[in-house]
Scaffold this motif. Structure first.
Motif, short mmCIF file in Angstrom:
data_model
loop_
_atom_site.label_atom_id
_atom_site.label_comp_id
_atom_site.label_asym_id
_atom_site.label_seq_id
_atom_site.Cartn_x
_atom_site.Cartn_y
_atom_site.Cartn_z
N TYR A 179 0.72 -1.14 0.26
CA TYR A 179 0.19 -0.17 0.43
C TYR A 179 0.95 0.89 0.10
CZ TYR A 179 -4.55 2.16 0.64
OH TYR A 179 -5.78 2.93 0.93
N PRO A 180 1.01 2.33 -1.25
CA PRO A 180 1.77 3.38 -0.92
C PRO A 180 0.89 4.52 -0.01
CG PRO A 180 -0.18 3.24 -3.06
CD PRO A 180 -0.36 1.52 -1.80
N LEU A 181 1.95 4.81 0.47
CA LEU A 181 1.92 6.06 1.71
C LEU A 181 0.79 6.78 1.71
CD1 LEU A 181 5.06 6.77 3.10
CD2 LEU A 181 3.73 5.72 4.25
N LYS A 182 0.98 7.35 0.23
CA LYS A 182 0.25 8.65 0.35
C LYS A 182 -1.45 8.06 0.44
CE LYS A 182 0.15 9.36 -4.92
NZ LYS A 182 0.32 7.85 -4.90
N GLU A 183 -1.64 6.93 -0.28
CA GLU A 183 -3.20 6.46 0.00
C GLU A 183 -3.84 6.13 1.32
OE1 GLU A 183 -4.91 6.16 -3.26
OE2 GLU A 183 -3.33 6.32 -4.01
N VAL A 184 -2.86 6.28 2.53
CA VAL A 184 -3.32 5.41 3.70
C VAL A 184 -4.33 6.84 4.26
CG1 VAL A 184 -2.67 5.52 5.96
CG2 VAL A 184 -1.35 4.19 4.39
N TRP A 185 -5.82 6.36 4.86
CA TRP A 185 -6.36 7.91 5.08
C TRP A 185 -5.75 8.30 6.40
CZ3 TRP A 185 -10.29 6.65 9.71
CH2 TRP A 185 -11.49 7.74 9.11
N GLY A 188 -1.92 12.77 3.92
CA GLY A 188 -2.21 13.11 2.82
C GLY A 188 -0.55 13.39 1.76
N ARG A 189 -1.12 14.15 1.27
CA ARG A 189 -0.04 14.95 0.39
C ARG A 189 1.25 14.92 1.03
NH1 ARG A 189 -1.48 18.82 -2.70
NH2 ARG A 189 0.41 19.75 -1.82
N ARG A 190 1.04 16.29 2.00
CA ARG A 190 2.34 16.94 2.52
C ARG A 190 3.18 15.06 3.45
NH1 ARG A 190 2.31 22.07 1.92
NH2 ARG A 190 0.85 22.57 0.72
N TYR A 191 2.26 15.41 4.28
CA TYR A 191 2.76 14.22 5.51
C TYR A 191 3.64 12.76 4.52
CZ TYR A 191 0.69 16.14 9.29
OH TYR A 191 0.57 16.88 10.38
N ALA A 192 3.05 12.80 3.36
CA ALA A 192 3.63 11.07 2.41
C ALA A 192 5.34 11.80 2.03
CB ALA A 192 2.49 11.04 1.66
N VAL A 193 4.91 13.23 1.47
CA VAL A 193 6.28 13.60 0.87
C VAL A 193 7.40 13.56 2.33
CG1 VAL A 193 7.67 15.17 0.78
CG2 VAL A 193 5.28 15.26 -0.94
N VAL A 220 -0.54 14.21 17.44
CA VAL A 220 -1.21 12.96 18.11
C VAL A 220 -1.80 12.22 16.89
CG1 VAL A 220 -1.34 14.31 20.40
CG2 VAL A 220 -3.10 14.73 18.41
N SER A 221 -2.54 13.16 15.58
CA SER A 221 -3.33 12.78 15.06
C SER A 221 -2.78 11.39 13.96
CB SER A 221 -3.40 13.31 13.76
OG SER A 221 -4.29 14.33 14.16
N LEU A 222 -1.53 11.75 13.11
CA LEU A 222 -0.25 10.52 12.54
C LEU A 222 0.06 9.43 13.35
CD1 LEU A 222 0.13 11.30 10.12
CD2 LEU A 222 2.35 11.34 9.88
N GLN A 223 -0.33 9.60 15.18
CA GLN A 223 -0.21 8.98 15.59
C GLN A 223 -0.96 7.70 15.49
OE1 GLN A 223 1.28 9.04 20.04
NE2 GLN A 223 1.99 7.90 20.45
#
Length: 433
Positions: A179-185, A188-193, A220-223
């Motif tokens: 699963y590509p990173l940027k597709e994870v719910w 988003g684009r910024r965090y993926a970069v 905390v959201s990303l965590q």
DNA sequence: TCTGGGGTCCTAGGACCC
DNA sequence: TCTGGGGTCCTAGGACCC
């Protein structure tokens, strides 16, 4: 362990249009945003050709020379109606579900035996397709993030027959690794970069970090996303709750507007729509905000972002006070000499209709009741006849021309490729009697 | 010439209070 | 001229979602 299902419509707007245009199956179809600005929905065929979401419509011909597309302006009444039918079928199939967006819903499948999950999903897909014509993809997993991932696999691999279930650790790990990173719910684009620059490529790579590292580098959201990828269930259902904290109506104009009177007409309409949305969810707002922006693509013109808000003495959902307040704010923030391209109204401080504190200085019970009856009547007519059948005088997109004749206001929203409304609702027809 | 519209949450920093 | 520390609330900005 409880399971979640996410059900989402495939290429929702395109599928809605195709239900009434079966001749367009297997053809490239796109649906445009308001004002026919850019592409917001694409059929699989259009995606294969390489049309990207958000492509400005005017670039389509030059980007894909010689290519034939079926093009539709967006028709939100049709989409709302079609998806309401889909949602009612979902509700009938699962006791607990929340609508997450126009084309998507989450369900809790607590207590369903694991060996029945796949059959449940496949059956629901078939039933929705047969009864509404809408193709959906279904993902089932122990939490919402993994369910979203499963629905993505269901959508893209025919072998899953429209329903993908992640019900073991082996399947979870395998899904993450592909699963590509940027597709994870939640990524988003910024965090993926940022994550890619740190060496991550797949959801699996991300899930291999330490929890503290994620918290320290991000938030905390990303965590929480990280924990869900690990299999824990920690995105609360309330996050899906439908009662809104703010309601916004805004549009870009087909041309640009300099005149306060013209701008007022639009703002009055947006304010009126906000009031209607408030009433529909049996709520009232205590703050009204207005904004108007110049065209940020036009480097050659002076830029200005007007915005302002005001607290109402008494929370309201009636059209008249909300429109009046919005127009008042607009008069204060309007500056002459700018070319405005977009404006909007936002209502905030939203409370349930019952239990609203009425301020006695401002409150006139008789007048309040009259406005309520009037608004109810207008809402009913507009539901049957289409929105803006009945409006306040300030909302009219016309203004007197030279000899007292009305001329159509030049900056109305453009919808050159709009389909009709073939899906008239029975409930509305019945209300006529 | 033409480039959408609607939401949410989190965080950092400033204002303000004691 | 000196000028702490802690709590809370609000706002703006930035990220995400569809």
């Amino acid at each position: 362990m409880g399971y979640y299902a996410v059900i989402d419509c495939d290429n929702c707007y395109v599928s809605c249009e195709r239900v009434f245009r079966p001749d367009l199956r297997r053809k490239p179809v796109v649906v445009l945003s308001n004002n026919d600005g850019c592409v917001v929905a694409r059929s699989n065929e259009a995606k294969q050709i390489g049309v990207k979401a958000g492509t400005p419509y005017y670039q389509l011909a030059s980007l894909f020379p010689g290519q034939q597309f079926a093009v539709f302006s967006s028709n939100y009444e049709l989409y709302a109606d079609m998806t309401a039918r889909v949602m009612s079928m979902i509700r009938a199939a699962a006791p607990v579900c929340f609508r997450y967006s126009i084309d998507e819903a989450f369900c809790r499948l607590d207590g369903m035996p694991e060996n029945l999950l796949k059959t449940w999903g496949e059956t629901l897909h078939k039933r929705i397709l047969r009864n509404t014509g809408m193709p959906v993809s279904i993902g089932i997993a122990p939490n919402k993030t993994l369910a979203k991932m499963a629905s993505h696999y269901a959508k893209h691999y025919r072998g899953y027959r429209h329903c993908c279930v992640i019900d073991s650790d082996e399947k979870r790990v395998k899904a993450l690794k592909h699963y590509p990173l940027k597709e994870v719910w939640g990524i988003g684009r910024r965090y993926a970069v940022r994550l890619e620059s740190m060496g991550d490529r797949t959801a699996w790579d991300f899930s291999c970090h330490h929890a503290d590292w994620v918290r320290l580098q991000f938030n905390v959201s990303l965590q929480r996303t990280w924990m869900e990828l690990g299999g824990k269930d920690c995105v609360p259902d309330e996050q899906m709750a439908s009662h809104k904290k703010s309601i916004c109506t805004s549009r870009s104009f087909s041309g640009m507007i300099t005149d306060l009177t013209d701008l007022s007409t639009h703002v009055a309409n947006y304010a009126s729509r906000c009031a209607e949305k408030l009433r529909r969810q049996h709520a009232m707002a205590s703050v009204v905000g207005v904004f108007a922006d110049t065209n940020h693509f036009r480097d050659d013109l002076p830029q200005y972002q007007a915005c302002g808000d005001r607290r109402l003495l008494t929370p309201a959902s009636a059209t008249q006070p909300i429109v009046q307040t919005a127009l008042d704010i607009l008069r204060h923030i309007y500056r002459p000499g700018y070319h405005y391209k977009r404006a909007g109204v936002i209502v905030m401080g939203i409370q349930e209709e019952e239990g609203v504190q009425t301020n006695f200085i401002d409150f006139d019970a008789e007048r309040f009741k009259k406005m309520k009856r009037l608004d109810e009547a207008v809402d009913r007519i507009n539901r049957i006849g289409g929105s803006e059948t009945v409006v306040l005088a300030t909302q009219q997109y016309t203004r007197p021309a030279g000899q007292g004749k009305a001329e159509v206001f030049a900056n109305a929203i453009r919808h050159d490729f709009r389909s009709g409304n073939p899906s008239t609702r029975w409930s509305d027809l019945i209300e006529l009697h």
